[in-house]
Write a protein that holds these residues in place. Structure first.
Motif, PDB file in Angstrom:
ATOM      1  N   GLN A 126       0.770  -7.846  10.716  1.00 48.83           N
ATOM      2  CA  GLN A 126      -0.093  -7.918  11.886  1.00 48.83           C
ATOM      3  C   GLN A 126       0.547  -8.883  12.875  1.00 48.83           C
ATOM      4  OE1 GLN A 126      -4.000  -9.553  11.190  1.00 48.83           O
ATOM      5  NE2 GLN A 126      -4.789  -8.921  13.172  1.00 48.83           N
ATOM      6  N   GLY A 127       0.657  -8.462  14.116  1.00 48.12           N
ATOM      7  CA  GLY A 127       1.221  -9.351  15.125  1.00 48.12           C
ATOM      8  C   GLY A 127       2.667  -9.692  14.850  1.00 48.12           C
ATOM      9  N   ASP A 128       2.943 -10.998  14.711  1.00 51.44           N
ATOM     10  CA  ASP A 128       4.318 -11.457  14.514  1.00 51.44           C
ATOM     11  C   ASP A 128       4.944 -10.908  13.245  1.00 51.44           C
ATOM     12  OD1 ASP A 128       4.667 -13.751  16.684  1.00 51.44           O
ATOM     13  OD2 ASP A 128       2.671 -13.964  15.818  1.00 51.44           O
ATOM     14  N   SER A 129       4.135 -10.543  12.272  1.00 48.66           N
ATOM     15  CA  SER A 129       4.684 -10.022  11.011  1.00 48.66           C
ATOM     16  C   SER A 129       4.820  -8.503  11.030  1.00 48.66           C
ATOM     17  CB  SER A 129       3.822 -10.472   9.830  1.00 48.66           C
ATOM     18  OG  SER A 129       2.473 -10.118  10.001  1.00 48.66           O
ATOM     19  N   GLY A 130       4.586  -7.880  12.184  1.00 51.86           N
ATOM     20  CA  GLY A 130       4.817  -6.450  12.320  1.00 51.86           C
ATOM     21  C   GLY A 130       3.553  -5.665  12.563  1.00 51.86           C
ATOM     22  N   TYR A 131       3.673  -4.348  12.479  1.00 54.46           N
ATOM     23  CA  TYR A 131       2.515  -3.468  12.601  1.00 54.46           C
ATOM     24  C   TYR A 131       2.820  -2.137  11.946  1.00 54.46           C
ATOM     25  CZ  TYR A 131       5.172  -2.674  16.979  1.00 54.46           C
ATOM     26  OH  TYR A 131       6.160  -2.487  17.920  1.00 54.46           O
ATOM     27  N   GLY A 132       1.743  -1.463  11.552  1.00 56.68           N
ATOM     28  CA  GLY A 132       1.877  -0.262  10.743  1.00 56.68           C
ATOM     29  C   GLY A 132       1.831  -0.638   9.272  1.00 56.68           C
ATOM     30  N   ALA A 133       1.630   0.360   8.409  1.00 57.26           N
ATOM     31  CA  ALA A 133       1.494   0.085   6.980  1.00 57.26           C
ATOM     32  C   ALA A 133       2.013   1.261   6.170  1.00 57.26           C
ATOM     33  CB  ALA A 133       0.029  -0.196   6.637  1.00 57.26           C
ATOM     34  N   TYR A 134       2.306   0.965   4.896  1.00 60.67           N
ATOM     35  CA  TYR A 134       2.711   2.037   3.982  1.00 60.67           C
ATOM     36  C   TYR A 134       2.339   1.664   2.562  1.00 60.67           C
ATOM     37  CZ  TYR A 134       7.077  -0.465   2.642  1.00 60.67           C
ATOM     38  OH  TYR A 134       8.008  -1.353   2.179  1.00 60.67           O
ATOM     39  N   LEU A 135       2.755   2.469   1.623  1.00 59.40           N
ATOM     40  CA  LEU A 135       2.455   2.523   0.185  1.00 59.40           C
ATOM     41  C   LEU A 135       1.449   3.653  -0.048  1.00 59.40           C
ATOM     42  CD1 LEU A 135       2.147  -1.118  -1.261  1.00 59.40           C
ATOM     43  CD2 LEU A 135       4.137   0.389  -1.232  1.00 59.40           C
ATOM     44  N   GLY A 136       1.719   4.459  -1.066  1.00 60.14           N
ATOM     45  CA  GLY A 136       0.813   5.537  -1.432  1.00 60.14           C
ATOM     46  C   GLY A 136       0.499   6.456  -0.263  1.00 60.14           C
ATOM     47  N   LYS A 137      -0.779   6.766  -0.108  1.00 54.18           N
ATOM     48  CA  LYS A 137      -1.194   7.660   0.976  1.00 54.18           C
ATOM     49  C   LYS A 137      -0.883   7.071   2.356  1.00 54.18           C
ATOM     50  CE  LYS A 137      -5.089  10.327   2.774  1.00 54.18           C
ATOM     51  NZ  LYS A 137      -4.969   9.849   4.168  1.00 54.18           N
ATOM     52  N   TYR A 138      -0.835   5.740   2.436  1.00 52.54           N
ATOM     53  CA  TYR A 138      -0.553   5.115   3.726  1.00 52.54           C
ATOM     54  C   TYR A 138       0.882   5.428   4.183  1.00 52.54           C
ATOM     55  CZ  TYR A 138      -4.864   2.752   2.575  1.00 52.54           C
ATOM     56  OH  TYR A 138      -6.169   2.486   2.224  1.00 52.54           O
ATOM     57  N   SER A 139       1.794   5.679   3.248  1.00 54.05           N
ATOM     58  CA  SER A 139       3.138   6.117   3.624  1.00 54.05           C
ATOM     59  C   SER A 139       3.089   7.518   4.234  1.00 54.05           C
ATOM     60  CB  SER A 139       4.063   6.114   2.399  1.00 54.05           C
ATOM     61  OG  SER A 139       4.201   4.813   1.879  1.00 54.05           O
ATOM     62  N   PHE A 140       2.323   8.404   3.601  1.00 55.88           N
ATOM     63  CA  PHE A 140       2.134   9.753   4.154  1.00 55.88           C
ATOM     64  C   PHE A 140       1.518   9.668   5.546  1.00 55.88           C
ATOM     65  CE2 PHE A 140      -0.758  13.305   4.911  1.00 55.88           C
ATOM     66  CZ  PHE A 140       0.069  14.408   4.736  1.00 55.88           C
ATOM     67  N   ASP A 141       0.495   8.858   5.695  1.00 57.55           N
ATOM     68  CA  ASP A 141      -0.193   8.732   6.986  1.00 57.55           C
ATOM     69  C   ASP A 141       0.739   8.219   8.079  1.00 57.55           C
ATOM     70  OD1 ASP A 141      -2.501   9.578   5.737  1.00 57.55           O
ATOM     71  OD2 ASP A 141      -3.357   7.567   5.542  1.00 57.55           O
ATOM     72  N   THR A 142       1.646   7.318   7.720  1.00 61.26           N
ATOM     73  CA  THR A 142       2.557   6.738   8.705  1.00 61.26           C
ATOM     74  C   THR A 142       3.391   7.801   9.402  1.00 61.26           C
ATOM     75  OG1 THR A 142       2.700   4.560   7.666  1.00 61.26           O
ATOM     76  CG2 THR A 142       4.623   5.282   8.919  1.00 61.26           C
TER      77      THR A 142
END
Length: 482
Positions: free
Chosen positions: A417-433
């Motif tokens: 979040q913010g300075d550490s980035g944005y977007g997410a992954y792992l499992g279904k969240y990788s598919f969603d990305t």
């Protein structure tokens, strides 16, 4: 970078063109194609595990436990999990909509692949940080260009060989490059860029992506603070779990604990607990031949870590080195606020500052005053203290009573979040990305349906105005009920 043949810009451009043509032909769209490629990913990691182990040893001196647990095992499990869930993930959805449109508008959300994507991965965990997002991109139906780090050349070369052997080369390519080649990659038009690395380079990636209006996932790390509640936690277990997370890959990981806040009265006890934990991990010393401690990636970063220790104002416990290996080193007697050199940026090594504070609130205030961390670790059994961190802090992840182990849970998103980035992954969240949620309605071309919408057509009349005002005048609960 020795023995690593870099690709020319022309070859990179040709790979990009080939991947675009493959996507436009629809090669990656059938679910059966995606399943086969996902199974090939699992086979790649499982059948070539010895070669992967050797490459990680050559680049990083990584022990097999620190190869299987965070890298090889999760690749196999994630690929197989994606195969099992692919039908559910890819299935179109029919959302709940207003009753007036529900009967005949056939409202649907289609799961469309974004297209041609690029994954730019780092040297510290080269396999899982490449193949984790790759699994999501394959499941989503994308074509993928992979650019591994030139700083882990054995892994980069092996990855190129194995991807071409196991995966369909029409849809998945590996190219080798350093700064200039990466700049060329970023100048091309992609449908998504997935980058893991430093905040400094993340800004460059984001700026380049902005020129083409390309969506980006940035996994940037940053300082991951820890708070230890000495009154309400088991200090021995807390120290053991923090040190375990810190020593993974010699601290060269974005989710490593960067520094620890503890109330002043418990600082001495925590420092002692870290010492006892270190003795239990390495009875003959962390630099013993049997200690299995990974090494620092290169001489430049090793000298940087030595410089930090030479310039810190804190008291150093540890700090011995051998070759490119450094024992876990604790630095204490650091008070807040501090301008100590150890607190200016992410350490990315086996050095752990311990900072004394007067209270939980002071720790929270100092965490809030810095960049938003990728992970915030909290050790406490007090629910009130937990609630304070939940409500009063921000971070990509908030983890209680553990470090590093959250990566074993693909059911929660991993991202900054913010300075550490944005977007997410792992499992279904990788598919969603790598998936575009493509909304659709299909309204029948029949008079009965059109009659229900007749008031939207000119010429407008009082009935048309009443129709247009309907939602604007929906009843709002009385103020006393809010």
């Amino acid at each position: 970078m020795s023995n690593l043949e870099l690709h020319t810009n022309d070859k990179i451009s040709q790979a990009h063109k080939d991947l675009r043509q493959t996507f436009l032909k629809g090669t990656t769209l059938p679910l059966e194609f995606r399943r086969h490629q996902l199974l090939q990913v699992a086979r790649l990691a499982q059948e070539k595990q010895e070669a992967i182990l050797s490459a990680l040893e050559a680049d990083l001196g990584r022990h097999p436990v620190e190869a299987y647990l965070p890298e090889i095992g999760p690749i196999v499990a994630s690929a197989l999990g994606a195969v099992q869930c692919l039908d559910d993930w890819a299935r179109p959805e029919n959302p709940h909509i207003s009753e007036q449109w529900r009967s005949n508008w056939n409202t649907t959300i289609h799961k469309a692949p974004k297209g041609v994507v690029v994954i730019i991965s780092p040297w510290n965990y080269p396999w899982i940080i490449t193949f984790g997002p790759l699994i999501g991109a394959i499941a989503a139906g994308c074509t993928v260009l992979i650019k591994p780090s030139e700083h882990s050349p054995a892994c980069a070369k092996l990855m190129q060989d194995l991807v071409s052997e196991y995966l369909d080369p029409r849809a998945f390519r590996v190219v080798q490059g350093a700064v200039d080649e990466t700049a060329h990659i970023l100048s091309l038009k992609w449908d998504h860029i997935f980058f893991t690395g430093s905040t400094r380079v993340g800004r460059i990636v984001a700026e380049a992506a902005g020129k083409n209006l390309t969506p980006v996932t940035l996994e940037l790390g940053g300082q991951c603070p820890v708070f230890v509640d000495g009154k309400n936690t088991n200090l021995s277990l807390a120290a053991k779990r923090i040190l375990w997370g810190k020593q993974q890959n010699a601290g060269q990981v974005c989710v490593a604990p960067n520094h620890v806040f503890v109330e002043k009265e418990f600082e001495g006890k925590l420092v002692s607990a870290f010492g006892e934990a270190a003795k239990s991990f390495w009875p003959d010393g962390a630099l013993d031949a049997k200690s299995n401690l990974a090494r620092i990636v290169n001489k430049g970063h090793f000298k940087h870590l030595q410089s930090l220790l030479a310039r810190t104002k804190g008291l150093i416990k540890g700090g011995k080195t051998e070759g490119l290996r450094m024992e876990p080193t604790f630095v204490h007697n650091l008070n807040v606020p501090t301008d100590d050199v150890l607190m200016t940026s992410e350490i990315f090594g086996p050095i752990l500052p311990i900072i004394s504070v007067n209270s939980v609130d002071e720790a929270i205030e100092n965490i809030r005053s810095g960049p938003t961390p990728l992970v915030l670790y909290v050790f406490t059994e007090d629910q009130e203290v937990k609630n304070k961190f939940i409500q009063q802090t921000q971070s990509g992840q908030l983890i209680f009573q553990e470090t590093f182990g959250q990566l074993a849970v693909p059911e929660i998103p991993f991202g900054g979040q913010g300075d550490s980035g944005y977007g997410a992954y792992l499992g279904k969240y990788s598919f969603d990305t790598f998936t575009h949620l493509r909304g659709s309605i299909d309204v029948p071309l029949i008079p009965e349906v059109d009659a229900a919408m007749a008031l939207k057509y000119p010429p407008y009349n009082p009935g048309s105005e009443a129709f247009a005002k309907y939602n604007a005048n929906l009843p709002i609960p009385d103020k006393s009920q809010s």
